[in-house]
Design a protein around this motif. Structure first.
Motif, PDB file in Angstrom:
ATOM      1  N   LEU A 188       0.827  -1.208   0.000  1.00 52.33           N
ATOM      2  CA  LEU A 188       0.000   0.000   0.000  1.00 52.33           C
ATOM      3  C   LEU A 188       0.856   1.251   0.000  1.00 52.33           C
ATOM      4  O   LEU A 188       0.530   2.242  -0.667  1.00 52.33           O
ATOM      5  CB  LEU A 188      -0.936  -0.007   1.216  1.00 52.33           C
ATOM      6  N   SER A 189       1.966   1.195   0.756  1.00 54.09           N
ATOM      7  CA  SER A 189       2.882   2.337   0.798  1.00 54.09           C
ATOM      8  C   SER A 189       3.505   2.576  -0.576  1.00 54.09           C
ATOM      9  O   SER A 189       3.596   3.725  -1.041  1.00 54.09           O
ATOM     10  CB  SER A 189       3.979   2.085   1.832  1.00 54.09           C
ATOM     11  N   PHE A 190       3.899   1.478  -1.238  1.00 52.26           N
ATOM     12  CA  PHE A 190       4.478   1.576  -2.578  1.00 52.26           C
ATOM     13  C   PHE A 190       3.457   2.121  -3.580  1.00 52.26           C
ATOM     14  O   PHE A 190       3.765   2.984  -4.403  1.00 52.26           O
ATOM     15  CB  PHE A 190       4.977   0.191  -3.026  1.00 52.26           C
ATOM     16  N   LYS A 191       2.218   1.619  -3.484  1.00 57.15           N
ATOM     17  CA  LYS A 191       1.152   2.070  -4.374  1.00 57.15           C
ATOM     18  C   LYS A 191       0.855   3.550  -4.174  1.00 57.15           C
ATOM     19  O   LYS A 191       0.611   4.292  -5.140  1.00 57.15           O
ATOM     20  CB  LYS A 191      -0.113   1.247  -4.122  1.00 57.15           C
ATOM     21  N   THR A 192       0.881   4.000  -2.929  1.00 59.13           N
ATOM     22  CA  THR A 192       0.655   5.420  -2.614  1.00 59.13           C
ATOM     23  C   THR A 192       1.739   6.290  -3.237  1.00 59.13           C
ATOM     24  O   THR A 192       1.459   7.357  -3.793  1.00 59.13           O
ATOM     25  CB  THR A 192       0.620   5.639  -1.089  1.00 59.13           C
ATOM     26  N   LYS A 193       2.987   5.803  -3.157  1.00 59.08           N
ATOM     27  CA  LYS A 193       4.107   6.555  -3.740  1.00 59.08           C
ATOM     28  C   LYS A 193       3.985   6.637  -5.262  1.00 59.08           C
ATOM     29  O   LYS A 193       4.218   7.692  -5.858  1.00 59.08           O
ATOM     30  CB  LYS A 193       5.432   5.892  -3.361  1.00 59.08           C
ATOM     31  N   VAL A 194       3.612   5.507  -5.881  1.00 59.25           N
ATOM     32  CA  VAL A 194       3.431   5.485  -7.345  1.00 59.25           C
ATOM     33  C   VAL A 194       2.294   6.412  -7.747  1.00 59.25           C
ATOM     34  O   VAL A 194       2.393   7.155  -8.726  1.00 59.25           O
ATOM     35  CB  VAL A 194       3.163   4.047  -7.841  1.00 59.25           C
ATOM     36  N   SER A 195       1.202   6.381  -6.961  1.00 53.92           N
ATOM     37  CA  SER A 195       0.047   7.248  -7.237  1.00 53.92           C
ATOM     38  C   SER A 195       0.440   8.720  -7.148  1.00 53.92           C
ATOM     39  O   SER A 195       0.049   9.530  -7.991  1.00 53.92           O
ATOM     40  CB  SER A 195      -1.084   6.937  -6.253  1.00 53.92           C
ATOM     41  N   ALA A 196       1.228   9.049  -6.124  1.00 55.88           N
ATOM     42  CA  ALA A 196       1.686  10.436  -5.959  1.00 55.88           C
ATOM     43  C   ALA A 196       2.577  10.857  -7.120  1.00 55.88           C
ATOM     44  O   ALA A 196       2.493  11.993  -7.593  1.00 55.88           O
ATOM     45  CB  ALA A 196       2.445  10.571  -4.636  1.00 55.88           C
TER      46      ALA A 196
END
Length: 278
Positions: free
Chosen positions: A10-18
């Protein structure tokens, strides 16, 4: 362990989304699209033929960047990606270029490569608004086009009846009359090429041509342009309304944060005082 992995994902996905939603990333993609468009244009010049290998490498690089961008967006948005028509357009262009790259369909591949230039529209919000306004105006434009077809037909019949013997190359039959009227509609050499020779033979022909230009060119085109502008204003107003709502929500969130800070300070003071009493 699974919980830890989920949190990491989820942390990785949040970073990619940002990253995908950041302005710098969007500016970079727009820059790549523009450079890609320039390189496609340069390839059409003969004196750039010796550098075809360089252009091929550049094209592969551009396509790789577009594939990475598309993959990141799909990773973040998943099926929601396809709910946006602009995203679907980007997907078709990139996937089409990728699938056809090593095939014999060279002409189709060239079309897809040129269509990549249209991705500029998807990356620039103001261009998207104009195109959306154009699509919104299609129902009205269809009605205007139908009306223009009727006007063209009436004038073509009149022109064929009265001017076929004067200028058979322009009004010899209905088809030629349609083509002549279309040339007149575009105002391309209509006076010197078409009108004056006919006017020399038929004095009232000025009424025919001028009335057609006023009705078809000035009034009809202004109707279409007016509808597109009206829709563009509607879209801009909707965006402003949405932005206003977001600003109000942001203001309320800031106020709530300030209140929570005050409550925390009061609680801390209250707890400290009780500890001192004890």
């Amino acid at each position: 362990m699974n919980t830890h992995q989920n949190k990491g994902f989820l942390s990785f996905k949040t970073k990619v989304s940002a990253l995908v939603e950041s302005r710098m990333f969007q500016y970079f993609i727009t820059f790549v699209i523009i450079v890609n468009a320039i390189s496609i244009g340069l390839e059409t010049y003969t004196f750039f033929k010796p550098y075809q290998n360089v252009f091929f490498i550049l094209d592969c690089l551009f396509l790789a960047i577009f594939v990475i961008e598309l993959s990141l967006k799909l990773f973040v948005q998943k099926l929601h990606f396809f709910k946006n028509n602009w995203n679907v357009f980007d997907f078709i262009i990139v996937v089409g270029s990728l699938v056809l790259y090593n095939t014999n369909f060279v002409s189709v591949l060239r079309i897809f490569r040129v269509l990549r230039v249209l991705r500029t529209i998807t990356s620039v919000p103001s261009l998207r608004r104009i195109v959306n306004a154009l699509f919104m105006a299609i129902p009205t434009i269809s009605s205007v086009i139908l009306l223009m077809t009727i006007i063209f037909y009436v004038y073509a019949v009149i022109g064929t009846m009265f001017f076929s013997y004067i200028a058979p190359e322009y009004f010899g039959n209905l088809q030629l009359s349609f083509i002549t009227l279309f040339q007149t509609f575009t105002l391309e050499s209509w006076a010197s090429g078409i009108f004056r020779p006919i006017f020399a033979e038929s004095g009232w022909s000025w009424l025919y041509f001028i009335s057609f230009i006023v009705i078809a060119t000035f009034i009809m085109i202004n109707l279409i342009v007016g509808e597109i502008v009206n829709n563009a204003q509607k879209i801009s107003q909707e965006i402003e309304d949405e932005t206003g709502e977001l600003k109000e929500d942001t203001k309320e969130i800031k106020e709530l944060r300030a209140e929570i800070k005050e409550l925390k300070a009061l609680l801390t003071t209250y707890i400290t005082q009780n500890e001192k009493k004890d």
